[in-house]
Enzyme design. Structure first.
Site, PDB file in Angstrom:
ATOM      1  CB  THR A 225      -0.775  -0.099   1.255  1.00 50.94           C
ATOM      2  OG1 THR A 225      -1.824  -1.098   1.007  1.00 50.94           O
ATOM      3  CG2 THR A 225      -1.831   1.220   1.220  1.00 50.94           C
ATOM      4  CG  HIS A 228      -1.182   2.036  -5.017  1.00 51.71           C
ATOM      5  ND1 HIS A 228      -1.434   1.354  -6.021  1.00 51.71           N
ATOM      6  CD2 HIS A 228      -1.924   3.090  -4.556  1.00 51.71           C
ATOM      7  CE1 HIS A 228      -2.585   1.762  -6.459  1.00 51.71           C
ATOM      8  NE2 HIS A 228      -2.894   2.872  -5.797  1.00 51.71           N
ATOM      9  CD  GLU A 229      -2.342   5.423  -1.874  1.00 51.55           C
ATOM     10  OE1 GLU A 229      -2.181   6.571  -2.236  1.00 51.55           O
ATOM     11  OE2 GLU A 229      -3.167   4.661  -1.810  1.00 51.55           O
ATOM     12  CG  HIS A 232      -0.927   7.602  -6.563  1.00 53.12           C
ATOM     13  ND1 HIS A 232      -1.415   7.501  -7.694  1.00 53.12           N
ATOM     14  CD2 HIS A 232      -1.725   6.660  -5.700  1.00 53.12           C
ATOM     15  CE1 HIS A 232      -2.240   6.704  -7.753  1.00 53.12           C
ATOM     16  NE2 HIS A 232      -2.497   6.171  -6.772  1.00 53.12           N
ATOM     17  CG  HIS A 238      -4.862   4.361  -9.827  1.00 54.88           C
ATOM     18  ND1 HIS A 238      -5.926   5.247  -9.194  1.00 54.88           N
ATOM     19  CD2 HIS A 238      -4.254   3.990  -8.762  1.00 54.88           C
ATOM     20  CE1 HIS A 238      -5.892   5.177  -7.920  1.00 54.88           C
ATOM     21  NE2 HIS A 238      -5.029   4.454  -7.647  1.00 54.88           N
TER      22      HIS A 238
END
Length: 319
Positions: A225, A228-229, A232, A238
């Site tokens: 997680t 992934h973040e 960003h 995405h």
């Protein structure tokens, strides 16, 4: 109030289990992003300028950052109501290890990338380390702990403000702020794209989807997680482009166009948007699959990160 990390003198709190981990990945970044675009016209213009810079780098085929690797100083802001939510130093360190493995393409499970994409797996040139100096130049563990009366937080950045029960950001020009807390609404986390307000810059992670030990809970207990973040935070989108059809784009041509997010542990190939024979790149960190099913960044995603680190985040890791 925020305090340095000291496990030997943990504040007394009522014992209560941490929030149940969601069954499927849900990221709040795009909701936060679209709200910010409407509130801050300057942010929209900064994002446009960054996309133009990304396109120029792609055209030059310059993927890795000049002078890489660079090390990003991280401060982990643990905001907790109960002792169970006050995650341990070892859990924090486990997350930093995962970030370093994933962003250097040294994660052991990269061998599970389908053969057709193995040549695209790329070391980002980015490393992460817990901060050793705080904004006042004093020694720090890179971990702070803030006890709150809040039982959960939304994606409204309230965890980033002391007045609303959270912890104020350390300067975004110098640090990656990672807040760890209980999130409402089934969110695993969210981030702010480059160019936004410094006071809210950073990423927020659910305390049961952070790191690999302690409160980390399957299927989000492998630290992905945060991978992934932070993607960003470095301007990755995405992989399906956040549309409900095949019209979206993540602005990285080496990730196949996809109709929507993938969940769980898909079987290869999963075809959508006429992208056969190989289908969606669901093994990419920027999809919605379980932690145990994502393994890679691509060369063009690394180019986007590099552009960010030469642009709006150029002061990070340079001190």
């Amino acid at each position: 109030m925020a305090t340095p990390s000291r496990r030997s003198s943990k504040p007394r709190t009522a014992r209560r289990k941490v929030a149940k981990v969601p069954r499927l990945r849900r990221c709040g970044t795009m909701s936060v992003h679209h709200r910010l675009l409407e509130r801050d016209p300057g942010f929209r213009q900064r994002q446009i300028a960054l996309e133009h810079a990304c396109a120029r780098r792609m055209a030059r085929r310059e993927f890795r950052l000049a002078g890489a690797p660079i090390t990003v100083p991280v401060v982990v802001r643990i905001v907790y109501s109960t002792s169970a939510e006050n995650v341990s130093d070892s859990q924090v360190r486990s997350q930093i290890r995962v970030l370093n493995q994933d962003y250097t393409a040294k994660n052991a499970d990269r061998t599970r990338v389908p053969e057709v994409w193995r040549g695209l797996v790329t070391d980002s040139g980015v490393r992460f380390a817990l901060a050793r100096k705080d904004p006042n130049g004093k020694s720090t563990s890179g971990i702070t702990r803030t006890q709150t009366t809040r039982t959960e937080f939304q994606d409204d950045d309230s965890v980033k403000r002391a007045a609303s029960g959270g912890a104020k950001a350390w300067p975004a020009r110098e640090y990656l702020n990672i807040w760890v807390c209980t999130l409402a609404g089934g969110l695993l986390g969210y981030a702010q794209f480059p160019g936004g307000p410094p006071a809210t810059d950073g990423v927020v992670i659910l305390n049961t989807a952070f790191g690999t030990v302690g409160t980390a809970t399957a299927p989000f207990n492998r630290g992905r997680t945060a991978t992934h973040e932070v993607g960003h935070w470095l301007n990755l989108r995405h992989i399906w482009g956040d549309t409900e059809d095949c019209s979206g784009s993540d602005f990285a041509a080496d990730t196949p166009n996809a109709e929507g997010p993938n969940y769980g542990k898909p079987a290869f190939p999963h075809i959508s948007c006429s992208n056969g024979p190989n289908g969606d790149m669901f093994v990419n960190y920027m999809d919605y699959v379980d932690d145990a099913a994502m393994f890679m960044f691509t060369a063009q995603q690394v180019a986007r990160m590099s552009t960010t680190l030469e642009g709006p985040r150029s002061t990070i890791g340079r001190g």
